[in-house]
Motif scaffolding. Structure first.
Motif, mmCIF file in Angstrom:
data_model
loop_
_atom_site.group_PDB
_atom_site.id
_atom_site.type_symbol
_atom_site.label_atom_id
_atom_site.label_comp_id
_atom_site.label_asym_id
_atom_site.label_seq_id
_atom_site.Cartn_x
_atom_site.Cartn_y
_atom_site.Cartn_z
ATOM 1 N N TYR B 9 -17.025 -39.207 7.556
ATOM 2 C CA TYR B 9 -15.929 -38.819 8.454
ATOM 3 C C TYR B 9 -15.932 -37.320 8.749
ATOM 4 C CZ TYR B 9 -14.418 -43.555 7.662
ATOM 5 O OH TYR B 9 -14.395 -44.925 7.611
ATOM 6 N N ILE B 12 -20.031 -36.172 10.096
ATOM 7 C CA ILE B 12 -20.407 -36.332 11.506
ATOM 8 C C ILE B 12 -20.167 -35.028 12.268
ATOM 9 C CG2 ILE B 12 -18.201 -37.215 12.457
ATOM 10 C CD1 ILE B 12 -21.498 -38.798 13.285
ATOM 11 N N LEU B 13 -19.103 -34.318 11.907
ATOM 12 C CA LEU B 13 -18.785 -33.059 12.597
ATOM 13 C C LEU B 13 -19.810 -31.981 12.243
ATOM 14 C CD1 LEU B 13 -14.909 -33.113 12.085
ATOM 15 C CD2 LEU B 13 -16.202 -33.814 14.108
ATOM 16 N N LEU B 15 -22.890 -32.591 11.346
ATOM 17 C CA LEU B 15 -24.136 -33.018 11.998
ATOM 18 C C LEU B 15 -24.152 -32.609 13.474
ATOM 19 C CD1 LEU B 15 -26.744 -34.753 11.562
ATOM 20 C CD2 LEU B 15 -25.423 -36.708 12.355
ATOM 21 N N ILE B 16 -23.033 -32.828 14.155
ATOM 22 C CA ILE B 16 -22.926 -32.481 15.580
ATOM 23 C C ILE B 16 -23.087 -30.969 15.773
ATOM 24 C CG2 ILE B 16 -21.224 -32.283 17.446
ATOM 25 C CD1 ILE B 16 -20.221 -35.118 16.550
#
Lengths: 511, 28
Positions: B9, B12-13, B15-16
């Motif tokens: 959760y 992902i941020l 990774l982006i």
């Protein structure tokens, strides 16, 4: 009359949405008919933001928004690892393949993924690679199309009481109509609109359980310790929020890889790179596609686990037996016409965007990569015949949906994941080698393609379920590694089959 | 929620952001 009063908002949104899609197809009809470059790859003149949204909406389908979202009802919040794994492969696809694929396919005048194999490796053997890859596409895609049509038909049936087969026919032939009219132009532009809807709906879906229960703390209190039972009747306890409790990480990794790796190998994804207009657009899409995909997937993948906070123990015991019903049940329980209407539009968008993308891939594979290769035809026959091929394939898919309705087949989701594993193992080595390795050969590409298929089948049939400890090792892992190794090894052994130096200079932009 | 369940959760941020940094550094 009661029916109209009950469903007027959902019906209005559905008609607006379908009308919009058909209008886009009609709008591009004349432009798409100008030539093969227009119809097949939108003349490589599509802005980055459109391609970015289209890549996202193609990658996620009703299987994601209904099937995968429901799975976390059974497996808990750690199912969101699926979203993370998919996003990693989305990034690999754009970073590793995107810029080179756009450049090489433009230089080689390649319009499909199978013809890339032919044009890049340039030999008589490469012609057979093109034919084989087109046949793999035809076989692997029909199950995927049937699965999506089924998913959309179930939504229409549960929300609007449309009979199942009528719903499947409507979805298939409406999508077929706008795809036939506008070719790749309408596929990309409708995909982009659908991507915007899907992104919004993913966030809205995640908010519903919190709104229903009345806050973050309230919802987490109810799912942190629950009386609800697993599929086998054991109490879940704190399983929904505990890593590795309801599902092993190896299982998540296997499914995550088999579906996630489609993004580095499946033609409906790779064809997106062909249509981008310039390097600036490529840069935009490389940054933003993982944002659209990653955030949507993580929102959707944890949704089912949160629904436990909305349902009673009896309802949970019913839903755990068929998790595909979780999202529909949640919308019914939330009971807000506006929300249901918007979410149904999002589910249609998820289904139709993926469907349109595979319909055009099928049409081009059938006509340009099989028919035209076996029996060459005049250039002006390609587009009309592609249109007929798409219509024929949609009819065949509807026949399959009908047959599956009469004689249900349990493993359609498994078949779709298996098709993804075949694409990853059979297509990736030949594409990666073509883009990066001057010494890659046609023999290497063909050997790896055949190896990818064989290892997938053999591992699944003879190893995976016969030996303890191998059950959770999905066939995509050995098949991908072995076929990549075979590509490198056979290319080295057949080095003299490398294309001529002047051709390689064209391929790598040195001419 | 334990660390590894929560990981995707917020991961992902990260990774982006990492991906955006990689793209900005490249000369496409």
């Amino acid at each position: 009359m009661d029916y109209l009063q009950e469903n007027y908002f959902t019906l209005l949104l559905t008609f607006l949405y379908v009308g919009g899609c058909l209008y886009v197809g009609w709008y591009f009809k004349r432009q798409a008919a100008q030539g093969v470059a227009d119809y097949y790859v939108a003349k490589r003149k599509i802005p980055g933001w459109v391609v970015s949204l289209a890549f996202f909406s193609t990658s996620a389908s009703t299987n994601t928004y209904i099937g995968q979202a429901g799975k976390s009802f059974q497996f808990g919040l750690s199912w969101a690892w699926m979203g993370l794994i998919w996003t990693i492969f989305c990034i690999i696809s754009w970073q590793l393949l995107g810029p080179r694929m756009r450049a090489q396919t433009a230089r080689l005048q390649s319009f499909t993924v199978p013809d890339y194999f032919h044009l890049r490796y340039q030999s008589n053997l490469a012609k057979y690679i093109r034919l084989l890859s087109a046949f793999i596409i035809l076989f692997a895609t029909v199950w995927y199309m049937a699965g999506i049509a089924k998913g959309c038909a179930v939504v229409l049936e549960t929300v609007l009481d449309v009979p199942y087969l009528w719903g499947a026919a409507a979805i298939l032939f409406i999508t077929c109509a706008y795809t036939i009219w506008g070719g790749m132009y309408s596929v990309l532009w409708t995909d982009a609109i659908q991507g915007i809807i899907m992104f919004g709906v993913a966030i809205l879906l995640l908010l519903l359980p919190f709104l229903f229960v009345g806050g973050v703390e309230e919802l987490f209190t109810s799912i942190r310790q629950t009386e609800h039972v697993t599929k086998t009747g054991e109490p879940m306890g704190n399983g929904l929020v505990t890593f590795g409790s309801l599902v092993s990480f190896l299982y998540i990794l296997g499914i995550g890889l088999s579906i996630g790796m489609k993004q580095i190998s499946e033609p409906k994804n790779l064809i997106r790179f062909y249509s981008i207009d310039n390097a600036k657009s490529m840069r935009f899409a490389m940054i933003w596609t993982p944002v659209f995909l990653g955030i949507s997937l993580v929102c959707v993948m944890g949704l089912g686990a949160l629904v436990h906070g909305m349902v009673t123990a009896e309802e949970a015991a019913y839903l755990i037996q068929d998790t595909d019903k979780v999202v529909g049940f949640m919308l019914a329980k939330f009971d807000n016409k506006l929300v249901s209407g918007i979410c149904v539009a999002g589910l249609f968008a998820a289904g139709m965007s993926s469907l349109a993308s595979v319909i055009i891939i099928i049409g081009t594979a059938l006509v340009k990569d099989i028919w035209h290769v076996v029996l060459p035809m005049p250039e002006d026959k390609l587009i009309p015949r592609t249109k007929w091929a798409m219509l024929a394939y949609c009819c065949a898919t509807f026949g399959l949906v009908w047959a599956l309705h009469l004689y249900p087949l349990a493993g359609i989701v498994e078949l779709t994941a298996f098709a993804g594993a075949v694409f990853a193992a059979s297509f990736f080595p030949g594409i990666f080698g073509g883009l990066y390795l001057r010494w890659g050969t046609d023999a290497g590409a063909l050997a790896s393609m055949v190896t990818g298929m064989v290892v997938n089948v053999v591992w699944r049939a003879f190893f995976r379920f016969r030996f303890a400890g191998l059950q959770e090792v999905h066939e995509v892992i050995p098949a991908f590694l072995i076929s990549l190794l075979v590509y490198l090894l056979v290319s080295r052994l057949t080095a003299r089959r490398k294309p001529a130096e002047d051709h390689l200079q064209l391929v790598f932009g040195e001419a | 929620m334990d660390f590894w369940t929560a990981f995707p959760y917020w991961g992902i941020l990260v990774l982006i952001a990492f991906n955006a940094w990689l793209v900005i550094r490249r000369d496409i």
